[in-house]
Design an enzyme around this catalytic site. Sequence first.
Site, PDB file in Angstrom:
ATOM      1  N   LYS A  10      57.832   2.324  31.185  1.00  0.00           N
ATOM      2  CA  LYS A  10      58.737   2.332  30.019  1.00  0.00           C
ATOM      3  C   LYS A  10      59.123   3.758  29.571  1.00  0.00           C
ATOM      4  O   LYS A  10      58.433   4.552  29.762  1.00  0.00           O
ATOM      5  CB  LYS A  10      58.457   1.524  28.834  1.00  0.00           C
ATOM      6  N   VAL A  97      49.596   9.834  35.033  1.00  0.00           N
ATOM      7  CA  VAL A  97      48.494   9.428  34.331  1.00  0.00           C
ATOM      8  C   VAL A  97      48.667   9.458  32.704  1.00  0.00           C
ATOM      9  O   VAL A  97      48.630   8.649  32.031  1.00  0.00           O
ATOM     10  CB  VAL A  97      47.226   9.998  34.646  1.00  0.00           C
ATOM     11  N   ASP A 142      51.188   0.192  22.377  1.00  0.00           N
ATOM     12  CA  ASP A 142      52.535  -0.192  23.369  1.00  0.00           C
ATOM     13  C   ASP A 142      51.884  -1.038  24.629  1.00  0.00           C
ATOM     14  O   ASP A 142      52.615  -0.900  25.798  1.00  0.00           O
ATOM     15  CB  ASP A 142      53.351   1.251  23.804  1.00  0.00           C
TER      16      ASP A 142
END
Length: 348
Positions: A10, A97, A142
């Site tokens: 995202k 990451v 999130d």
Amino acid sequence: MPTTVPSFSKINLGLAIGPARADGFHSLTTCYQTLAAHDLVTVEASPAAQTAIQITCSDARVPCDRTNTAWKIVDLALQSLGVSAQVRIHIDKRLPVQGGLGAGSANAVAALLALEAELTGHGVVALPDPERLRIAALVGSDVPLFLIGGAVLGVGRGEEVYPLPHIPATECVLALPDVGVSTPQAFRDWDELQRSGGMELPPSSEAGRWTGNSPSGKLIPLSRVLASAFVTRPFAAAHSSGVSALGGDQFENPLLALVRTGMENDFEEVVFRQHPSLGTIKRLLSGSGTLEAICAALSGSGSALFGLYGSADAAAAAEARLARSGIRSLRTQTLPRDEYRKQLGGSR
Ligand code: C5P
């Protein structure tokens, strides 16, 4: 038979940080948008006398213990289902990451969906959607957005999610600088900046723009901006305001309306101060002239930045600018909700 699910990423189209809450989290308002760039998560699970979870990952930097988001969500889901199971999870890492791209959060959702698909084969009933959202929020702020996909309004601490109307698939270039940004530290730096009064606030009278001088900062102004940008207006209105067309249907693309509002990511205030190179990368993503980005910004607390483009040529030009400066990049597209859900596996 193991189940493999793509684990998407995202960006944040605007992010306003509010005050720290009693629980230590910060209120925020943001518009998440999912991207096609993804990891792959494979799960093999079967009911057993005792739960045992095992994780492997193609990237040695990812912890494969209880701190892994996939572990956490699988453990919570099994408890919620009242099932004990042997679960093997493999994460094929293709995304950075620690990048502000929500990769670890998306891994959790992909693991949950793959787990459920595996257990359904053993006659275990799937979790109701609200229960999935509850569990996702326990794993991270999130995570829930990845149960919705597409353009998603995030409020609360980011975990309270609402689907927003469709934004057409858009060319995207991610810049992946070799800089690590700690999200908790970025929030602490934001608090410090507020306390020290180091913010240059725009005048509150500036119509249609930000007002940062209320107790909730820009939270409510950004909510209003998001709400109004997604009320699509006839395409002609976009032309008369001088904004170019994107998407090609008779209504204005909400992305263009959003960009016109001057939406911003508050994290840039603190992260660009500490890592000025990221501000330079944003300018590289933005470009100029006919190949200029629709918008470019930091994603979440970074260090990934993104540019969105109206054409493949403009995206290619941005990739070339980054390459000339030695910045790693990844070309992708935004992934609207219908396609997101289809790729996750139809009914999921
Ligand atoms: O929710 P998540 O585990 O992703 O958050 C990581 C850390 O980021 C939290 O422990 C907190 O320090 C900070 N955070 C915050 N406000 C938010 C989201 C995260 O302060 N809305």
